[in-house]
Design a protein around this motif. Sequence first.
Motif, PDB file in Angstrom:
ATOM      1  N   ALA A  13      34.275  48.198  33.190  1.00  0.00           N
ATOM      2  CA  ALA A  13      34.828  47.411  32.081  1.00  0.00           C
ATOM      3  C   ALA A  13      33.844  46.323  31.655  1.00  0.00           C
ATOM      4  CB  ALA A  13      36.151  46.790  32.509  1.00  0.00           C
ATOM      5  N   LEU A  33      45.498  45.404  40.275  1.00  0.00           N
ATOM      6  CA  LEU A  33      45.198  46.249  39.114  1.00  0.00           C
ATOM      7  C   LEU A  33      46.075  47.505  39.114  1.00  0.00           C
ATOM      8  CD1 LEU A  33      41.263  46.103  39.028  1.00  0.00           C
ATOM      9  CD2 LEU A  33      42.916  44.513  38.022  1.00  0.00           C
ATOM     10  N   ASN A  35      46.325  51.689  37.485  1.00  0.00           N
ATOM     11  CA  ASN A  35      45.501  52.828  37.022  1.00  0.00           C
ATOM     12  C   ASN A  35      44.065  52.743  37.551  1.00  0.00           C
ATOM     13  OD1 ASN A  35      47.742  53.442  35.213  1.00  0.00           O
ATOM     14  ND2 ASN A  35      46.972  51.742  33.968  1.00  0.00           N
ATOM     15  N   THR A  49      37.602  50.184  38.692  1.00  0.00           N
ATOM     16  CA  THR A  49      38.066  49.793  37.358  1.00  0.00           C
ATOM     17  C   THR A  49      39.550  50.118  37.267  1.00  0.00           C
ATOM     18  OG1 THR A  49      35.905  50.193  36.363  1.00  0.00           O
ATOM     19  CG2 THR A  49      37.788  50.162  34.871  1.00  0.00           C
ATOM     20  N   THR A  51      43.486  48.305  35.205  1.00  0.00           N
ATOM     21  CA  THR A  51      43.982  47.433  34.136  1.00  0.00           C
ATOM     22  C   THR A  51      44.778  46.283  34.746  1.00  0.00           C
ATOM     23  OG1 THR A  51      45.968  48.803  33.874  1.00  0.00           O
ATOM     24  CG2 THR A  51      44.119  49.267  32.398  1.00  0.00           C
ATOM     25  N   TYR A  52      44.703  45.149  34.064  1.00  0.00           N
ATOM     26  CA  TYR A  52      45.521  43.989  34.417  1.00  0.00           C
ATOM     27  C   TYR A  52      46.243  43.561  33.146  1.00  0.00           C
ATOM     28  CZ  TYR A  52      46.854  39.288  35.914  1.00  0.00           C
ATOM     29  OH  TYR A  52      47.566  38.140  36.215  1.00  0.00           O
ATOM     30  N   GLY A  54      47.551  45.372  31.070  1.00  0.00           N
ATOM     31  CA  GLY A  54      47.168  46.315  30.018  1.00  0.00           C
ATOM     32  C   GLY A  54      45.702  46.244  29.604  1.00  0.00           C
ATOM     33  N   LYS A  55      44.948  45.249  30.103  1.00  0.00           N
ATOM     34  CA  LYS A  55      43.530  45.121  29.706  1.00  0.00           C
ATOM     35  C   LYS A  55      42.630  45.674  30.810  1.00  0.00           C
ATOM     36  CE  LYS A  55      44.028  42.011  26.070  1.00  0.00           C
ATOM     37  NZ  LYS A  55      44.597  40.674  26.214  1.00  0.00           N
ATOM     38  N   ARG A  56      41.547  46.315  30.393  1.00  0.00           N
ATOM     39  CA  ARG A  56      40.617  46.939  31.333  1.00  0.00           C
ATOM     40  C   ARG A  56      39.781  45.888  32.075  1.00  0.00           C
ATOM     41  NH1 ARG A  56      36.055  50.447  30.344  1.00  0.00           N
ATOM     42  NH2 ARG A  56      36.215  52.103  31.900  1.00  0.00           N
ATOM     43  N   ILE A 232      41.011  38.091  31.025  1.00  0.00           N
ATOM     44  CA  ILE A 232      41.625  38.916  29.953  1.00  0.00           C
ATOM     45  C   ILE A 232      41.934  38.126  28.683  1.00  0.00           C
ATOM     46  CG2 ILE A 232      42.634  40.584  31.567  1.00  0.00           C
ATOM     47  CD1 ILE A 232      45.398  39.171  30.870  1.00  0.00           C
TER      48      ILE A 232
END
Length: 233
Positions: A13, A33, A35, A49, A51-52, A54-56, A232
């Motif tokens: 990311a 995190l 995914n 990698t 998401t937190y 919804g952000k990568r 984020i």
Amino acid sequence: MSIHINAKQGDIAEVILLPGDPLRAKYIAENFLENVTCYNEVRNMFGYTGTYKGKRVSVQGTGMGVPSISIYTTELMEEYNVQKLIRVGTCGAIQKDVKVRDVILAQSASTDSKMNEIIFNGIDFAPTADFDLLLKAYNAGVNAGLNLKVGNIFTADMFYSEENQNEKLARYGVLAVEMESAALYTLAAKFGRKALSVLTVSDHIITGEVTTSEERQTTFNDMIVVALEAAIQ
Ligand code: HPA
């Protein structure tokens, strides 16, 4: 693929958290995190990698000390185009009013590392945090009710040093000692990227106070949330 990171282009990311300990990288990925995929296992210096909110976001172990973090951050910026780098680590406090479990945002990082002397050949470069990241982390920490300190820290080349410089550094207002931030800030400046170090005080070099492993874990979790919120926004 770079020499020390076995990831493909696009695997990492634009925003990354950087613990020294690769098992901390695994812990952050597994507990904060969603995914998650692991992109690096070279030398067991794990990188993930996910998401937190919804952000990568990625998280990469850096190892200890200036040479090790310099290798990983250079490859992350040069080969993988990482834009925002947030170190999450520990430090030893050298001021009486800085207590174990406090969280320090390193506004600047003095150092006895030779790195900047080699790069700047006589000029004393001042390794400095990105103000935008610093402000975001500060606001996140205040919102979370943390005991935050902001100021100059010292990046030491030796954990077990011969001469004790800490008293003088403390007189000049330095808050704490660790081993990586000056390199992170200098290299972020080199590549025109944003960097910040968020540090929990794991031990007090002057008073000898130490944290229990349970306290370290709780404070570590608080610090990760501050770093992720700054990352984020
Ligand atoms: N010295 C250097 N780095 C550190 C320390 C220390 O006392 N504590 C945590 N990181």
